[in-house]
Design a protein around this motif. Structure first.
Motif, PDB file in Angstrom:
ATOM      1  N   LYS A  77      12.094  -2.465  15.851  1.00 44.61           N
ATOM      2  CA  LYS A  77      12.126  -1.077  15.383  1.00 44.61           C
ATOM      3  C   LYS A  77      13.041  -1.005  14.160  1.00 44.61           C
ATOM      4  CE  LYS A  77      11.695   0.559  20.146  1.00 44.61           C
ATOM      5  NZ  LYS A  77      11.849  -0.782  20.769  1.00 44.61           N
ATOM      6  N   ARG A  78      12.515  -0.523  13.041  1.00 47.88           N
ATOM      7  CA  ARG A  78      13.276  -0.458  11.796  1.00 47.88           C
ATOM      8  C   ARG A  78      13.951   0.903  11.674  1.00 47.88           C
ATOM      9  NH1 ARG A  78      11.528  -4.812   8.760  1.00 47.88           N
ATOM     10  NH2 ARG A  78      12.531  -4.066   6.869  1.00 47.88           N
TER      11      ARG A  78
ATOM     12  N   ASN B 105      13.122  11.176   1.325  1.00 48.95           N
ATOM     13  CA  ASN B 105      14.385  10.942   2.017  1.00 48.95           C
ATOM     14  C   ASN B 105      14.736   9.470   1.889  1.00 48.95           C
ATOM     15  OD1 ASN B 105      15.513  10.250   5.200  1.00 48.95           O
ATOM     16  ND2 ASN B 105      16.606  11.717   3.938  1.00 48.95           N
ATOM     17  N   ILE B 106      15.897   9.163   1.327  1.00 54.18           N
ATOM     18  CA  ILE B 106      16.353   7.772   1.219  1.00 54.18           C
ATOM     19  C   ILE B 106      17.092   7.406   2.497  1.00 54.18           C
ATOM     20  CG2 ILE B 106      17.887   6.182  -0.016  1.00 54.18           C
ATOM     21  CD1 ILE B 106      17.244   7.594  -2.571  1.00 54.18           C
ATOM     22  N   THR B 107      16.677   6.342   3.138  1.00 54.59           N
ATOM     23  CA  THR B 107      17.307   5.931   4.396  1.00 54.59           C
ATOM     24  C   THR B 107      18.320   4.809   4.203  1.00 54.59           C
ATOM     25  OG1 THR B 107      15.592   4.300   4.943  1.00 54.59           O
ATOM     26  CG2 THR B 107      15.199   6.571   5.643  1.00 54.59           C
ATOM     27  N   GLY B 108      18.419   4.275   2.995  1.00 49.90           N
ATOM     28  CA  GLY B 108      19.401   3.220   2.723  1.00 49.90           C
ATOM     29  C   GLY B 108      18.823   2.151   1.820  1.00 49.90           C
ATOM     30  N   ARG B 109      19.654   1.181   1.461  1.00 49.44           N
ATOM     31  CA  ARG B 109      19.179   0.046   0.687  1.00 49.44           C
ATOM     32  C   ARG B 109      18.280  -0.808   1.567  1.00 49.44           C
ATOM     33  NH1 ARG B 109      18.886  -0.057  -4.406  1.00 49.44           N
ATOM     34  NH2 ARG B 109      19.204  -2.314  -4.513  1.00 49.44           N
ATOM     35  N   SER B 110      17.240  -1.373   0.978  1.00 48.85           N
ATOM     36  CA  SER B 110      16.288  -2.132   1.785  1.00 48.85           C
ATOM     37  C   SER B 110      16.922  -3.370   2.403  1.00 48.85           C
ATOM     38  CB  SER B 110      15.071  -2.526   0.943  1.00 48.85           C
ATOM     39  OG  SER B 110      15.451  -3.199  -0.234  1.00 48.85           O
TER      40      SER B 110
ATOM     41  N   GLY C 236      14.677  -1.450  -4.453  1.00 52.10           N
ATOM     42  CA  GLY C 236      15.630  -1.902  -3.432  1.00 52.10           C
ATOM     43  C   GLY C 236      16.103  -0.808  -2.502  1.00 52.10           C
ATOM     44  N   ASP C 237      15.439   0.356  -2.513  1.00 47.56           N
ATOM     45  CA  ASP C 237      15.766   1.442  -1.591  1.00 47.56           C
ATOM     46  C   ASP C 237      14.646   1.619  -0.578  1.00 47.56           C
ATOM     47  OD1 ASP C 237      18.214   2.183  -2.639  1.00 47.56           O
ATOM     48  OD2 ASP C 237      17.376   3.687  -3.984  1.00 47.56           O
ATOM     49  N   TRP C 238      15.041   1.883   0.671  1.00 46.36           N
ATOM     50  CA  TRP C 238      14.083   2.318   1.683  1.00 46.36           C
ATOM     51  C   TRP C 238      13.964   3.833   1.601  1.00 46.36           C
ATOM     52  CZ3 TRP C 238      10.819  -0.894   3.402  1.00 46.36           C
ATOM     53  CH2 TRP C 238      11.160  -2.179   3.853  1.00 46.36           C
ATOM     54  N   VAL C 239      12.734   4.293   1.528  1.00 46.04           N
ATOM     55  CA  VAL C 239      12.475   5.717   1.311  1.00 46.04           C
ATOM     56  C   VAL C 239      11.332   6.177   2.203  1.00 46.04           C
ATOM     57  CG1 VAL C 239      11.686   7.411  -0.413  1.00 46.04           C
ATOM     58  CG2 VAL C 239      13.283   5.632  -1.080  1.00 46.04           C
ATOM     59  N   ILE C 240      11.404   7.434   2.638  1.00 43.90           N
ATOM     60  CA  ILE C 240      10.277   8.082   3.308  1.00 43.90           C
ATOM     61  C   ILE C 240       9.780   9.200   2.398  1.00 43.90           C
ATOM     62  CG2 ILE C 240       9.485   9.404   5.302  1.00 43.90           C
ATOM     63  CD1 ILE C 240      11.790   8.173   6.901  1.00 43.90           C
TER      64      ILE C 240
ATOM     65  N   LEU D 134       0.836  -1.193   0.000  1.00 43.95           N
ATOM     66  CA  LEU D 134       0.000   0.000   0.000  1.00 43.95           C
ATOM     67  C   LEU D 134       0.872   1.244   0.000  1.00 43.95           C
ATOM     68  CD1 LEU D 134      -2.618  -1.126   2.704  1.00 43.95           C
ATOM     69  CD2 LEU D 134      -2.850  -1.246   0.204  1.00 43.95           C
ATOM     70  N   SER D 135       0.431   2.267  -0.715  1.00 46.88           N
ATOM     71  CA  SER D 135       1.163   3.530  -0.763  1.00 46.88           C
ATOM     72  C   SER D 135       1.112   4.219   0.593  1.00 46.88           C
ATOM     73  CB  SER D 135       0.547   4.430  -1.833  1.00 46.88           C
ATOM     74  OG  SER D 135       1.220   5.670  -1.888  1.00 46.88           O
ATOM     75  N   VAL D 136       2.292   4.654   1.080  1.00 46.03           N
ATOM     76  CA  VAL D 136       2.349   5.254   2.415  1.00 46.03           C
ATOM     77  C   VAL D 136       3.098   6.581   2.376  1.00 46.03           C
ATOM     78  CG1 VAL D 136       2.174   3.095   3.702  1.00 46.03           C
ATOM     79  CG2 VAL D 136       4.424   3.900   2.976  1.00 46.03           C
ATOM     80  N   THR D 137       2.756   7.436   3.313  1.00 45.63           N
ATOM     81  CA  THR D 137       3.416   8.726   3.505  1.00 45.63           C
ATOM     82  C   THR D 137       3.827   8.836   4.970  1.00 45.63           C
ATOM     83  OG1 THR D 137       2.072   9.759   1.782  1.00 45.63           O
ATOM     84  CG2 THR D 137       3.149  11.237   3.340  1.00 45.63           C
ATOM     85  N   GLY D 138       5.035   9.373   5.192  1.00 41.60           N
ATOM     86  CA  GLY D 138       5.484   9.609   6.550  1.00 41.60           C
ATOM     87  C   GLY D 138       6.075   8.406   7.250  1.00 41.60           C
ATOM     88  N   GLU D 139       6.271   7.308   6.526  1.00 43.07           N
ATOM     89  CA  GLU D 139       6.911   6.132   7.112  1.00 43.07           C
ATOM     90  C   GLU D 139       7.818   5.472   6.085  1.00 43.07           C
ATOM     91  OE1 GLU D 139       4.262   2.335   7.138  1.00 43.07           O
ATOM     92  OE2 GLU D 139       2.900   4.000   7.625  1.00 43.07           O
ATOM     93  N   VAL D 140       8.787   4.705   6.578  1.00 43.46           N
ATOM     94  CA  VAL D 140       9.742   4.052   5.695  1.00 43.46           C
ATOM     95  C   VAL D 140       9.053   2.961   4.889  1.00 43.46           C
ATOM     96  CG1 VAL D 140      11.853   2.674   5.591  1.00 43.46           C
ATOM     97  CG2 VAL D 140      11.676   4.546   7.227  1.00 43.46           C
ATOM     98  N   GLY D 141       9.323   2.950   3.591  1.00 43.58           N
ATOM     99  CA  GLY D 141       8.777   1.908   2.735  1.00 43.58           C
ATOM    100  C   GLY D 141       9.688   1.648   1.553  1.00 43.58           C
ATOM    101  N   GLU D 142       9.266   0.728   0.702  1.00 42.70           N
ATOM    102  CA  GLU D 142      10.032   0.363  -0.491  1.00 42.70           C
ATOM    103  C   GLU D 142       9.781   1.373  -1.616  1.00 42.70           C
ATOM    104  OE1 GLU D 142      12.128  -2.034  -1.324  1.00 42.70           O
ATOM    105  OE2 GLU D 142      11.836  -3.740   0.026  1.00 42.70           O
TER     106      GLU D 142
END
Length: 650
Positions: free
Chosen positions: A529-530, A515-520, A503-507, A459-467
């Motif tokens: 806690k992720r 904001n890219i937080t790193g590779r997934s 393959g990137d974790w993004v907020i 599901l599309s998300v805003t304000g949390e880390v996702g793929e």
């Protein structure tokens, strides 16, 4: 953490109206970027048809259909019926035009500060000579020709010549050792290898030919090794296999670029996997070059006669990006053999002023490494020619981003954060110049890139880390993996239907910034806690003693996983136990006790690739004593012993 509320740079009215993107949007009837972007991903065939018009791509035969999805979104056919050649669009058409043939096309500076300059006419003549020579050797349409070359003019000349004859080139990182070259040679089935006798790095000779010979000895497909003489006199020559570049480039008669179908490959570029063989991404004449030219020209505002420079290697995606992003826009590309702090820490700033660069491509790690010298090396130089800093390779931390923007750029030069990949031919997220820019963030998906952020349920998300995902195909998407489409589909398409998982974790923040937080596969899961390693690294480098930092996850019986930090302190600091406790306390105060690393180790350097990207995987496997997979991209492999020794001390 990056500032997600306040813009550091706001576009002027002049940029909104006169930048290539702003001007183009207005002519298409748009004044607002977000509405323009939505249209670009809803009507993707319309968008890319308009894009090639705006870029003035020249066709031998005009495409009859912009996009055919009959094979599925995984295998789009772009510009069906179109006939084209990348070498024609990059150099030949400019050389044929009396008004542009004498414009500067390529500027080269060696490690030893030797310089060469080519006009479009001179570059085309050199490419013609190489094309004639390759044909004479027996190279033909569809053959794979392997490039194991330093950043010298002959590298670009070879790329253009290979495209002129309708063959396919495969570039490899110049710092690879024989085994890494051999693996890619075998995977590509190359008939010819073009290499150099060596090159210079920090004043020392790197004898490239020795590694090329070892790799060639293991190849079953290779017929000839073509050798460019860069250092002279030190290389070994195997007479029956070796051919001198100088020998094959004597015939300078005109060579018109072959007429190629838009879907035919011109380049196979390999990416390194954590395990198994490298992945060969396949790029076509009407794919990678158009995406690179679009991102550089329309998004980064590269114009004719600009001077585009990126500190990179031709074996990394940004090397070919530099070539085609510059030349298709009739800009001058700048190739640099050297390093940014040799013979002194002012080298990059000296180069910028001397060559009057308009666009300077760097990486966050490079900027962190230059920060240790302060602003003093830059102060003697006037950087007024610079209109844009561009950055790729890894996420930013706010401290070095701010240093570059404020202390070097005087808050005037925007930083174009740029994130995508070899498989995408360029960027997914960026900092378009018609929107405000925040420190360390991305202000938008690039035009035509249907980016979204999904949670674990899709599901599309805003304000949390996702793929980070893409929900529409785009021009430049790899045409599968070379001879391995099953792996291609498993890598990008097996998570959610018709959705590319990057393959990137993004907020995606509430204000629309990313904001890219790193590779997934790097993400830490500490007691449920992720957290991305970049978030912890940003906290580390905000401490005044820390120059660079790398964070990995380690197994933990209680929490499942715990974070471990590896730190390089500034040269004027001592890595003492007291300093370690200070940094750990700083982490606890900023991140909280639950997420802050409890293990911190000092290193003299972090494991990096040539383009200064930190390899966390190398950190982790060396520390744990595990099998490392492919680490051939490391430029400083000696650091692995230092990392391994830390674990043994415990």
């Amino acid at each position: 953490m990056a500032n997600t509320t306040k813009a550091a740079w706001i576009p002027s009215k002049d940029i909104l109206q006169k930048s290539r993107l702003g001007n183009w949007m207005q002519r298409l009837g748009f004044t607002d970027y977000d509405s323009f972007h939505q249209e670009s991903i809803k009507k993707i065939d319309w968008f890319w048809r308009e894009a090639v018009k705006e870029l003035d791509i020249s066709w031998f035969s005009t495409p009859s259909v912009t996009l055919d999805l009959s094979k599925g979104v995984q295998y789009p056919d772009w510009f069906v019926g179109g006939k084209v050649n990348v070498a024609y669009n990059a150099v030949e058409k400019w050389a044929d035009d009396p008004s542009t043939r004498h414009r500067t096309a390529l500027i080269w500076e060696g490690d030893d500060q030797e310089k060469k300059v080519y006009t479009y006419e001179q570059l085309n003549v050199a490419a013609n000579a190489a094309a004639n020579g390759l044909k004479q050797l027996g190279a033909k349409h569809g053959d794979v020709i392997f490039l194991y070359m330093p950043m010298i003019p002959e590298t670009v000349i070879a790329m253009l010549a290979i495209s002129k004859i309708g063959a396919v080139f495969t570039p490899a990182f110049s710092g690879y050792m024989a085994d890494a070259v051999s693996a890619r040679l075998e995977a590509s089935g190359a008939k010819f290898l073009i290499t150099a006798d060596g090159y210079y790095r920090r004043g020392k000779v790197v004898n490239m030919k020795q590694e090329a010979d070892k790799a060639a000895d293991q190849s079953n497909s290779l017929e000839k090794v073509i050798v460019v003489e860069r250092i002279g006199g030190t290389a070994s020559w195997i007479t029956s296999r070796d051919v001198a570049w100088e020998t094959i480039t004597q015939n300078r008669r005109e060579f018109k670029a072959d007429i190629m179908d838009s879907s035919e490959p011109f380049m196979i570029i390999y990416t390194s996997g954590t395990t198994g063989k490298p992945k060969g991404t396949v790029h076509t004449h009407a794919g990678f070059p158009i995406k690179a030219a679009f991102d550089a020209g329309i998004c980064m505002d590269v114009r004719p006669d600009d001077k585009l420079f990126w500190l990179t290697d031709m074996g990394w995606m940004m090397g070919p990006f530099l070539v085609y992003g510059g030349l298709l826009n009739r800009a001058a590309i700048v190739l640099f053999e050297g390093t940014p702090d040799y013979p002194g820490p002012d080298r990059l700033w000296q180069l910028t002023e001397e060559l009057q660069l308009s666009h300077l491509g760097v990486s966050p790690t490079l900027i962190r490494s230059l920060m240790q010298y302060g602003t003093t090396p830059a102060e003697p130089y006037v950087l007024s020619s610079l209109r844009l800093f561009a950055s790729t390779g890894e996420p930013w931390n706010e401290k070095p981003w701010t240093w570059l923007f404020e202390d070097i750029g005087n808050k005037k030069i925007p930083i174009f954060n740029y994130s995508g990949g070899t498989e995408t031919s360029g960027g997914i997220l960026g900092n378009v110049l018609v929107k405000p820019i925040q420190p360390a963030n991305f202000n938008a998906p690039l035009p035509g890139m249907a980016a979204n952020v999904f949670n674990q349920e899709g599901l599309s998300v805003t304000g949390e880390v996702g793929e980070l995902v893409l929900q529409q195909p785009w021009v430049g998407m790899t045409k599968g993996f070379y001879k391995d489409d099953n792996r291609y589909e498993a890598t990008y398409w097996n998570r959610w239907k018709d959705t590319w998982v990057h393959g990137d974790w993004v907020i995606k923040n509430e204000d629309g910034y990313f904001n890219i937080t790193g590779r997934s596969d790097d993400t830490l899961n500490i007691a449920g806690k992720r957290i991305g390693p970049t978030e912890i690294e940003s906290c580390l480098v905000s401490h005044p003693a820390v120059a660079e930092a790398g964070v990995i996850g380690l197994p933990d019986e209680l929490k499942g996983e715990t974070a471990a930090a590896f730190v390089v302190v500034h040269s004027y600091m001592e890595p003492t136990e007291q300093k370690k406790e200070e940094i750990l306390t700083h982490l606890k105060n900023r991140l909280g006790k639950a997420l802050a690393p409890k293990q911190l180790y000092f290193l003299s350097d972090l494991p990096k690739t040539r383009n200064a990207k930190v390899m966390r995987r190398a950190l982790k496997t060396a520390f744990l004593g595990q099998s490392s997979g492919d680490l051939s991209a490391l430029v400083n492999p000696d650091i692995l012993e230092e990392i391994a020794a830390l674990r043994k001390k415990e």
